[in-house]
Design a protein around this motif. Structure first.
Motif, PDB file in Angstrom:
ATOM      1  N   PRO A 150       0.809  -1.232   0.000  1.00  0.00           N
ATOM      2  CA  PRO A 150       0.000   0.000   0.000  1.00  0.00           C
ATOM      3  C   PRO A 150       0.841   1.282   0.000  1.00  0.00           C
ATOM      4  N   ALA A 151       1.967   1.272   0.711  1.00  0.00           N
ATOM      5  CA  ALA A 151       2.792   2.484   0.765  1.00  0.00           C
ATOM      6  C   ALA A 151       3.282   2.860  -0.630  1.00  0.00           C
ATOM      7  N   VAL A 152       3.613   1.845  -1.415  1.00  0.00           N
ATOM      8  CA  VAL A 152       4.114   2.088  -2.770  1.00  0.00           C
ATOM      9  C   VAL A 152       2.979   2.559  -3.678  1.00  0.00           C
ATOM     10  N   ARG A 153       1.812   1.964  -3.520  1.00  0.00           N
ATOM     11  CA  ARG A 153       0.665   2.384  -4.347  1.00  0.00           C
ATOM     12  C   ARG A 153       0.236   3.819  -4.006  1.00  0.00           C
ATOM     13  N   ARG A 154       0.270   4.166  -2.702  1.00  0.00           N
ATOM     14  CA  ARG A 154      -0.100   5.539  -2.335  1.00  0.00           C
ATOM     15  C   ARG A 154       0.965   6.522  -2.833  1.00  0.00           C
ATOM     16  N   LEU A 155       2.238   6.067  -2.823  1.00  0.00           N
ATOM     17  CA  LEU A 155       3.304   6.904  -3.376  1.00  0.00           C
ATOM     18  C   LEU A 155       3.060   7.147  -4.864  1.00  0.00           C
ATOM     19  N   ALA A 277       9.652  12.823  -2.204  1.00  0.00           N
ATOM     20  CA  ALA A 277       9.033  11.758  -1.415  1.00  0.00           C
ATOM     21  C   ALA A 277      10.075  10.678  -1.180  1.00  0.00           C
ATOM     22  N   THR A 278      10.200  10.272   0.082  1.00  0.00           N
ATOM     23  CA  THR A 278      11.186   9.242   0.418  1.00  0.00           C
ATOM     24  C   THR A 278      10.508   8.131   1.206  1.00  0.00           C
ATOM     25  N   LEU A 279      10.623   6.940   0.705  1.00  0.00           N
ATOM     26  CA  LEU A 279      10.103   5.764   1.395  1.00  0.00           C
ATOM     27  C   LEU A 279      11.283   5.059   2.047  1.00  0.00           C
ATOM     28  N   GLU A 280      11.240   4.973   3.383  1.00  0.00           N
ATOM     29  CA  GLU A 280      12.364   4.368   4.105  1.00  0.00           C
ATOM     30  C   GLU A 280      11.918   3.948   5.488  1.00  0.00           C
ATOM     31  N   PRO A 281      12.036   2.672   5.870  1.00  0.00           N
ATOM     32  CA  PRO A 281      12.533   1.576   5.051  1.00  0.00           C
ATOM     33  C   PRO A 281      11.583   1.325   3.880  1.00  0.00           C
ATOM     34  N   ALA A 282      12.114   0.770   2.820  1.00  0.00           N
ATOM     35  CA  ALA A 282      11.308   0.627   1.615  1.00  0.00           C
ATOM     36  C   ALA A 282      10.972  -0.814   1.264  1.00  0.00           C
ATOM     37  N   LYS A 290       7.995   4.051   6.348  1.00  0.00           N
ATOM     38  CA  LYS A 290       7.765   5.469   6.623  1.00  0.00           C
ATOM     39  C   LYS A 290       7.924   6.238   5.321  1.00  0.00           C
ATOM     40  N   LEU A 291       6.984   7.124   5.091  1.00  0.00           N
ATOM     41  CA  LEU A 291       7.014   7.927   3.873  1.00  0.00           C
ATOM     42  C   LEU A 291       7.186   9.384   4.285  1.00  0.00           C
ATOM     43  N   THR A 292       8.284   9.985   3.869  1.00  0.00           N
ATOM     44  CA  THR A 292       8.542  11.387   4.190  1.00  0.00           C
ATOM     45  C   THR A 292       8.256  12.226   2.954  1.00  0.00           C
ATOM     46  N   LEU A 293       7.388  13.213   3.134  1.00  0.00           N
ATOM     47  CA  LEU A 293       6.922  14.035   2.023  1.00  0.00           C
ATOM     48  C   LEU A 293       7.303  15.486   2.271  1.00  0.00           C
ATOM     49  N   ARG A 294       7.913  16.092   1.265  1.00  0.00           N
ATOM     50  CA  ARG A 294       8.300  17.497   1.390  1.00  0.00           C
ATOM     51  C   ARG A 294       7.878  18.258   0.147  1.00  0.00           C
ATOM     52  N   ARG A 295       7.340  19.430   0.391  1.00  0.00           N
ATOM     53  CA  ARG A 295       6.956  20.319  -0.706  1.00  0.00           C
ATOM     54  C   ARG A 295       6.725  21.685  -0.098  1.00  0.00           C
ATOM     55  N   GLY A 296       7.424  22.701  -0.610  1.00  0.00           N
ATOM     56  CA  GLY A 296       7.316  24.030  -0.008  1.00  0.00           C
ATOM     57  C   GLY A 296       7.601  23.934   1.483  1.00  0.00           C
ATOM     58  N   LEU A 298       5.845  22.300   3.605  1.00  0.00           N
ATOM     59  CA  LEU A 298       5.351  21.049   4.173  1.00  0.00           C
ATOM     60  C   LEU A 298       6.466  20.023   4.318  1.00  0.00           C
ATOM     61  N   SER A 299       6.519  19.398   5.469  1.00  0.00           N
ATOM     62  CA  SER A 299       7.446  18.294   5.684  1.00  0.00           C
ATOM     63  C   SER A 299       6.783  17.354   6.670  1.00  0.00           C
ATOM     64  N   GLU A 300       6.361  16.203   6.192  1.00  0.00           N
ATOM     65  CA  GLU A 300       5.629  15.265   7.044  1.00  0.00           C
ATOM     66  C   GLU A 300       6.197  13.868   6.857  1.00  0.00           C
ATOM     67  N   THR A 301       6.300  13.149   7.966  1.00  0.00           N
ATOM     68  CA  THR A 301       6.669  11.739   7.868  1.00  0.00           C
ATOM     69  C   THR A 301       5.482  10.911   8.322  1.00  0.00           C
ATOM     70  N   ILE A 302       5.017  10.069   7.442  1.00  0.00           N
ATOM     71  CA  ILE A 302       3.836   9.256   7.721  1.00  0.00           C
ATOM     72  C   ILE A 302       4.278   7.813   7.931  1.00  0.00           C
TER      73      ILE A 302
END
Lengths: 356, 356
Positions: A150-155, A277-282, A290-296, A298-302
């Motif tokens: 799911p993490a990869v599909r949401r990515l 977007a960084t998926l780690e561990p992948a 964990k998926l870390t998303l950055r834009r402007g 915004l910086s969130e790790t889900i």
């Protein structure tokens, strides 16, 4: 964009179609991966069950079968080729050493069974092409478990929605300590006769390569590579350590690396014009992603709830077969990886860029 | 290992030697970097002060000087070459476009001044070699601000102590949106006449490359590269986007990438046989650094107090000069980067591995 809302239903099986069927599976090759990962995953699955086990001897198959309630027969490889127990299964999962995949696929196709084949598909492009040709008239899926993670599909959804803007650069890595996981220096994973041209690119380098292809929805055009082996354990393969660059049709380059003799680690990073977007561990199934998303700003790790990747993979395969759909990771998809991997070894050998 | 204790004194200047001297600096080239980063950093420094400003016109130099209390003179480039105000400074900081470094270094060396020269040292290996030869009898430092970034020095300490075991693989990346930072398409950073062979590898790709060299304490042996430019802004340079692999003497490969036209991002990851360390963000001075360390069951992310990197760099340079020591990032050190960068462009051009 409300990212957390986007992930509220992240485990949703967006690939699922209604069916009340059950696909009966014969598992071919009972190594630790099949015993410890595949069998428990299928026990937990919705659309499939294990009904036949195939191994080097009927005794070994029966011994494993004793712990699996749904199994109707445990047989050896010769019996499989003779069609024994073929009334008890609809599909096969091929999890033997790479260079043996073709023969089981040939028999399965003759028996008109659907096929889920472990990756890499075979030990060479030529044999993989034969495999695809052989299986032309039956459903064939290559077992890319990241396709149904799911993490990869949401990515992939996020990339489609333009979260990072235009993708620019990928970094991907996978490594583990194979000699500690299996100290036998004669094992097939470091034997080119059974594994194919190497040990790291073929077996684990395929993860950053294929997952980059999957989430970016683009295919490789050329590769460069630097490979090295120094430890005696890897004396028969060129890639105890591998670093390779893959240029894609959409202009992105993926800087990939893999090693069967390094600290367990995996990540996939996509840097774009607008974000990253960084998926780690992948890639390791035991780890919570964990998926870390950055834009402007915004910086969130889900942190993404762990699912049984193999269960998802088998259910996806079974759901596709039962609803008469072609799985995304089909033979042609797998061949692209095979050609890319062969090009990686050739690129390292020649010290030059190889077009695919 | 008590990691937090290791970082308790992370801002310690382990390079500092006792001196009560003050190095008087002439700053050559008053672009935004000098005005917004260098001048405030030197105002805050312990071992140096700005006493002379050199620009395209005396008026411009004087205008900038009006805000800097310690300045004795604002002069133009010709006056600098004539030795005007040379009694007011002991050392120069060269921050002009790359292809102009050599001429100011020549004059500074003639005047027997110590030299801190921005990176890359010059626009070609040949000119960089001339620069080093010219400055053979005076202290010369290349302005690698990561060398005195405490997070980078502590990372090097950890690698020396064997935290990751034997290093295996590096991933490093730096990107920013140059066209948004400076929309002028005529700017020197995208003009090969002034910048050298490209825009991304020379200007920012040098960060993952040089920082990998610094923390691993090893030098490159060969490179491979894939470069591309599609946006008209980058029509005169080959590397709007760059991915390059660097093989090092110790067997490690660094998968590096850089782009002047992507989301601002930077990281440096070292994967070893026993563990891994990731610095992210890594290279932009405005960002607070985070160092993620993994080994066995340990996984810790340490947020590292922000320091003024330019202040640390200038104080290091001044402290070295005042205590008669050779700075680590000297001319020979800088030449290795120049040769590596030139090899990256050649490797991309030829589509083959280039030995250094």
């Amino acid at each position: 964009m409300d990212l957390r809302a986007h992930f509220d239903d992240f485990t949703e099986r967006d690939w699922e179609r209604p069916t009340d069927g059950t696909l009966r599976l014969a598992l071919i090759g009972l190594g630790w991966w099949t015993r410890e990962k595949a069998i428990p995953a299928i026990e937990d699955a919705t659309y499939c069950e294990t009904t036949v086990l195939v191994s080097s001897s009927a005794e070994r198959a029966e011994a494993v079968a004793a712990d699996v309630e749904t199994v109707e027969a445990g047989i050896d490889y010769d019996a499989f080729h003779d069609g024994v127990a073929s009334e008890h299964y609809d599909a096969v999962y091929v999890a033997t050493p790479n260079a043996l995949h073709l023969q089981y696929v040939e028999t399965a196709a003759d028996l008109d069974k659907a096929i889920c084949c472990e990756k890499p598909m075979e030990a060479s492009v030529e044999r993989a092409e034969q495999l695809v040709e052989t299986a032309a008239d039956v459903p064939l899926m290559v077992a890319y478990r990241m396709h149904t993670e799911p993490a990869v599909r949401r990515l992939r959804d996020l990339l489609r929605a333009g979260f990072v803007g235009d993708p620019v650069q990928v970094h991907g890595h996978m490594s583990q300590r194979l000699p500690e996981m299996n100290p036998d220096p004669e094992q097939w994973r470091v034997d080119p006769e059974l594994a194919g041209p190497g040990a790291s690119v073929t077996d684990i380098g395929i993860y950053p390569l294929n997952t980059a292809r999957f989430v970016l929805e683009t295919d490789p055009t050329s590769v460069q590579a630097m490979l090295s082996s120094t430890d005696a354990f890897f004396s028969k393969v060129p890639d105890e350590r591998a670093a390779f660059s893959v240029s894609f049709e959409n202009g992105v380059v993926a800087s990939c690396s893999a090693s069967q003799n390094a600290h367990q680690s995996s990540h996939l990073r996509i840097v774009g014009t607008e974000g990253e977007a960084t998926l780690e561990p992948a890639f390791f199934p035991e780890r919570r992603r964990k998926l870390t998303l950055r834009r402007g700003d915004l910086s969130e790790t889900i942190t993404i709830e762990k699912v049984d990747q193999m269960r998802e993979e088998f259910d996806y395969f079974a759901n596709c077969v039962l609803t008469d759909r072609r799985p995304e990771g089909d033979g042609e998809h797998g061949l692209v990886d095979m050609r890319t991997i062969e090009a990686v070894y050739e690129a390292a050998d020649r010290g030059s860029t190889i077009e695919i």
